[in-house]
Design an enzyme around this catalytic site. Sequence first.
Site, PDB file in Angstrom:
ATOM      1  N   ALA A 237       0.814  -1.217   0.000  1.00 44.44           N
ATOM      2  CA  ALA A 237       0.000   0.000   0.000  1.00 44.44           C
ATOM      3  C   ALA A 237       0.846   1.264   0.000  1.00 44.44           C
ATOM      4  O   ALA A 237       0.321   2.361  -0.194  1.00 44.44           O
ATOM      5  CB  ALA A 237      -0.923   0.001   1.221  1.00 44.44           C
TER       6      ALA A 237
ATOM      7  N   PHE B 252       3.754 -10.257   4.694  1.00 42.35           N
ATOM      8  CA  PHE B 252       4.445  -9.340   5.594  1.00 42.35           C
ATOM      9  C   PHE B 252       3.582  -8.138   5.974  1.00 42.35           C
ATOM     10  O   PHE B 252       3.817  -7.514   7.017  1.00 42.35           O
ATOM     11  CB  PHE B 252       5.712  -8.785   4.935  1.00 42.35           C
ATOM     12  CG  PHE B 252       6.800  -9.779   4.690  1.00 42.35           C
ATOM     13  CD1 PHE B 252       7.682 -10.138   5.690  1.00 42.35           C
ATOM     14  CD2 PHE B 252       6.963 -10.347   3.432  1.00 42.35           C
ATOM     15  CE1 PHE B 252       8.701 -11.043   5.455  1.00 42.35           C
ATOM     16  CE2 PHE B 252       7.985 -11.245   3.182  1.00 42.35           C
ATOM     17  CZ  PHE B 252       8.854 -11.600   4.205  1.00 42.35           C
TER      18      PHE B 252
ATOM     19  N   THR C 292       5.118 -12.003  15.045  1.00 45.83           N
ATOM     20  CA  THR C 292       6.070 -11.427  15.996  1.00 45.83           C
ATOM     21  C   THR C 292       6.083 -12.195  17.309  1.00 45.83           C
ATOM     22  O   THR C 292       5.083 -12.826  17.680  1.00 45.83           O
ATOM     23  CB  THR C 292       5.696  -9.957  16.273  1.00 45.83           C
ATOM     24  OG1 THR C 292       6.492  -9.435  17.335  1.00 45.83           O
ATOM     25  CG2 THR C 292       4.232  -9.835  16.695  1.00 45.83           C
ATOM     26  N   ASP C 293       7.192 -12.088  18.039  1.00 47.04           N
ATOM     27  CA  ASP C 293       7.249 -12.685  19.372  1.00 47.04           C
ATOM     28  C   ASP C 293       6.417 -11.907  20.392  1.00 47.04           C
ATOM     29  O   ASP C 293       6.136 -12.407  21.485  1.00 47.04           O
ATOM     30  CB  ASP C 293       8.700 -12.801  19.852  1.00 47.04           C
ATOM     31  CG  ASP C 293       9.442 -11.473  19.934  1.00 47.04           C
ATOM     32  OD1 ASP C 293       8.865 -10.430  19.570  1.00 47.04           O
ATOM     33  OD2 ASP C 293      10.615 -11.476  20.361  1.00 47.04           O
ATOM     34  N   GLU C 294       5.999 -10.698  20.048  1.00 43.53           N
ATOM     35  CA  GLU C 294       5.259  -9.877  21.007  1.00 43.53           C
ATOM     36  C   GLU C 294       3.881 -10.444  21.345  1.00 43.53           C
ATOM     37  O   GLU C 294       3.283 -10.050  22.345  1.00 43.53           O
ATOM     38  CB  GLU C 294       5.143  -8.438  20.497  1.00 43.53           C
ATOM     39  CG  GLU C 294       6.494  -7.766  20.364  1.00 43.53           C
ATOM     40  CD  GLU C 294       6.403  -6.270  20.129  1.00 43.53           C
ATOM     41  OE1 GLU C 294       5.520  -5.624  20.725  1.00 43.53           O
ATOM     42  OE2 GLU C 294       7.220  -5.752  19.352  1.00 43.53           O
TER      43      GLU C 294
ATOM     44  N   TYR D 127      -0.775  -3.228  19.185  1.00 44.32           N
ATOM     45  CA  TYR D 127      -0.063  -3.871  18.083  1.00 44.32           C
ATOM     46  C   TYR D 127      -0.003  -5.378  18.261  1.00 44.32           C
ATOM     47  O   TYR D 127      -0.406  -6.146  17.374  1.00 44.32           O
ATOM     48  CB  TYR D 127       1.357  -3.311  17.964  1.00 44.32           C
ATOM     49  CG  TYR D 127       2.285  -4.221  17.188  1.00 44.32           C
ATOM     50  CD1 TYR D 127       2.030  -4.523  15.855  1.00 44.32           C
ATOM     51  CD2 TYR D 127       3.409  -4.797  17.787  1.00 44.32           C
ATOM     52  CE1 TYR D 127       2.865  -5.366  15.134  1.00 44.32           C
ATOM     53  CE2 TYR D 127       4.253  -5.636  17.084  1.00 44.32           C
ATOM     54  CZ  TYR D 127       3.978  -5.926  15.762  1.00 44.32           C
ATOM     55  OH  TYR D 127       4.798  -6.771  15.053  1.00 44.32           O
TER      56      TYR D 127
ATOM     57  N   SER E 130      -3.316  -7.102  17.883  1.00 44.20           N
ATOM     58  CA  SER E 130      -3.774  -7.220  16.496  1.00 44.20           C
ATOM     59  C   SER E 130      -3.013  -8.320  15.757  1.00 44.20           C
ATOM     60  O   SER E 130      -3.591  -9.045  14.935  1.00 44.20           O
ATOM     61  CB  SER E 130      -3.633  -5.878  15.772  1.00 44.20           C
ATOM     62  OG  SER E 130      -2.274  -5.523  15.579  1.00 44.20           O
ATOM     63  N   LYS E 131      -1.726  -8.479  16.050  1.00 44.14           N
ATOM     64  CA  LYS E 131      -0.973  -9.562  15.424  1.00 44.14           C
ATOM     65  C   LYS E 131      -1.416 -10.917  15.970  1.00 44.14           C
ATOM     66  O   LYS E 131      -1.482 -11.904  15.226  1.00 44.14           O
ATOM     67  CB  LYS E 131       0.529  -9.366  15.654  1.00 44.14           C
ATOM     68  CG  LYS E 131       1.134  -8.243  14.838  1.00 44.14           C
ATOM     69  CD  LYS E 131       1.031  -8.462  13.338  1.00 44.14           C
ATOM     70  CE  LYS E 131       1.950  -9.553  12.843  1.00 44.14           C
ATOM     71  NZ  LYS E 131       1.928  -9.675  11.350  1.00 44.14           N
TER      72      LYS E 131
ATOM     73  N   ASN F 255      13.035  -9.135  17.456  1.00 37.63           N
ATOM     74  CA  ASN F 255      13.298  -7.805  16.900  1.00 37.63           C
ATOM     75  C   ASN F 255      14.299  -7.875  15.753  1.00 37.63           C
ATOM     76  O   ASN F 255      15.418  -8.342  15.922  1.00 37.63           O
ATOM     77  CB  ASN F 255      13.856  -6.879  17.979  1.00 37.63           C
ATOM     78  CG  ASN F 255      12.783  -6.328  18.886  1.00 37.63           C
ATOM     79  OD1 ASN F 255      11.793  -6.998  19.171  1.00 37.63           O
ATOM     80  ND2 ASN F 255      12.971  -5.112  19.359  1.00 37.63           N
TER      81      ASN F 255
ATOM     82  N   ARG G 243      15.498  -7.477  24.680  1.00 44.65           N
ATOM     83  CA  ARG G 243      14.944  -8.043  23.459  1.00 44.65           C
ATOM     84  C   ARG G 243      15.963  -9.002  22.849  1.00 44.65           C
ATOM     85  O   ARG G 243      17.166  -8.895  23.078  1.00 44.65           O
ATOM     86  CB  ARG G 243      14.633  -6.930  22.435  1.00 44.65           C
ATOM     87  CG  ARG G 243      13.660  -5.856  22.926  1.00 44.65           C
ATOM     88  CD  ARG G 243      12.269  -6.425  23.104  1.00 44.65           C
ATOM     89  NE  ARG G 243      11.287  -5.429  23.509  1.00 44.65           N
ATOM     90  CZ  ARG G 243      10.891  -5.216  24.753  1.00 44.65           C
ATOM     91  NH1 ARG G 243      11.434  -5.934  25.753  1.00 44.65           N
ATOM     92  NH2 ARG G 243       9.977  -4.316  25.038  1.00 44.65           N
TER      93      ARG G 243
ATOM     94  N   ASN H   2      18.129  -2.679  25.987  1.00 45.88           N
ATOM     95  CA  ASN H   2      18.090  -1.539  25.072  1.00 45.88           C
ATOM     96  C   ASN H   2      19.259  -0.580  25.286  1.00 45.88           C
ATOM     97  O   ASN H   2      19.852  -0.087  24.321  1.00 45.88           O
ATOM     98  CB  ASN H   2      16.766  -0.786  25.234  1.00 45.88           C
ATOM     99  CG  ASN H   2      15.608  -1.503  24.568  1.00 45.88           C
ATOM    100  OD1 ASN H   2      15.794  -2.476  23.840  1.00 45.88           O
ATOM    101  ND2 ASN H   2      14.397  -1.025  24.814  1.00 45.88           N
TER     102      ASN H   2
ATOM    103  N   GLY I 264       2.702   0.330  29.542  1.00 47.33           N
ATOM    104  CA  GLY I 264       2.632  -1.123  29.364  1.00 47.33           C
ATOM    105  C   GLY I 264       3.836  -1.720  28.677  1.00 47.33           C
ATOM    106  O   GLY I 264       3.723  -2.759  28.012  1.00 47.33           O
TER     107      GLY I 264
END
Length: 365
Positions: free
Chosen positions: A32, A79, A132-134, A158, A161-162, A187, A222, A257, A303
């Site tokens: 898109a 993807f 994703t691992d999230e 996010y 939704s995944k 990541n 991560r 991080n 969060g």
Amino acid sequence: MLLVTGGAGFIGSNFVLQWCAHTDEPVLNLDALTYAGNLANLQSLAGSPQHMFVQGDIRDSALLNRLFAEHKPRAVVHFAAESHVDRSILGPEAFVETNVVGTFRLLEAARTYWSGLDEAAKAAFRFLHVSTDEVYGTLGPNDPAFSETTPYAPNSPYSASKAGSDHLVRAYQHTYGLPTLTTNCSNNYGPYHFPEKLIPLMIVNALAGKPLPVYGDGQQIRDWLYVEDHCAAIRRVLEAGQPGETYNVGGWNEKANIDIVQTVCALLDELAAAPDRGVRDARSGAPLGRYAELITHVTDRPGHDRRYAIDARKLERELGWRPAETFETGIRKTVQWYLANQEWVAAVQDGSYRDWVQTQYGARA
């Protein structure tokens, strides 16, 4: 032919480039071209008969049905997604629309097309969903890494939704027999990464003498996966993965991080020394000695998951995949790529990008 959705984004474009470098099979690339999609990522394929690009939305059922009917792909690699946690906190609806509704409509179009194939073609078809691992939530300091059987516990719009899209893919395999594969990755980092995510944001800001915003104490952990390793894993799963199975893809690189940011700064000190470049601190105007001087701790996001870690042993055991890059080799390649591709970096930093960075980080300082 392969149908790739989101093939102008960060991971998608790296996959398309790698696919075309390693195979002769054509790719139909549907994207898109939202803010993170960039045809400049695919400039090396301009004019190639192997790569066909279509600008379009995965929620457009009529377009999807036409593409399946005309091009008859033997597999889909999905993807296309909204993927930034911070953006999902400020505007969750776009994530539900793309990640849930879009995946549903893509599955419906694929199922309709697949149902009309002869038995041999039906058996050979694959729908590979990149996740994703999230979706697994967060880990304590001593918890075992996420495996394919870890219960889902998403904590952001996010990741929720995944998770929803993952469940839809599983349901279409279980209910309709659609031959699906799901990969859940850690990541990613590497070339063509849009500079809203941690590593490219640190590189871009450092070279401009801008603050390097680190959430909270910076001890969020991560697992880091070089994008070309991820793409190689997807190719392997598409080739030999068992329909209905999930494969976790990780880099075996758990890092905090703040350590990532310090590493990026040290590499920039080595490869692009601030005094040699005449870089000044954008806040004070003073000459910059070391890039780490720009590190600024800001208010943590709501969060914020504390730790992710991927157990990728199933993928190694069953399909023989392991990452080729260590974090040390991958992060050096990444920093070198950004230094060598400053025109690409400048082109993606338009007004909307600058507004987003100010909105996201300005009030947290």
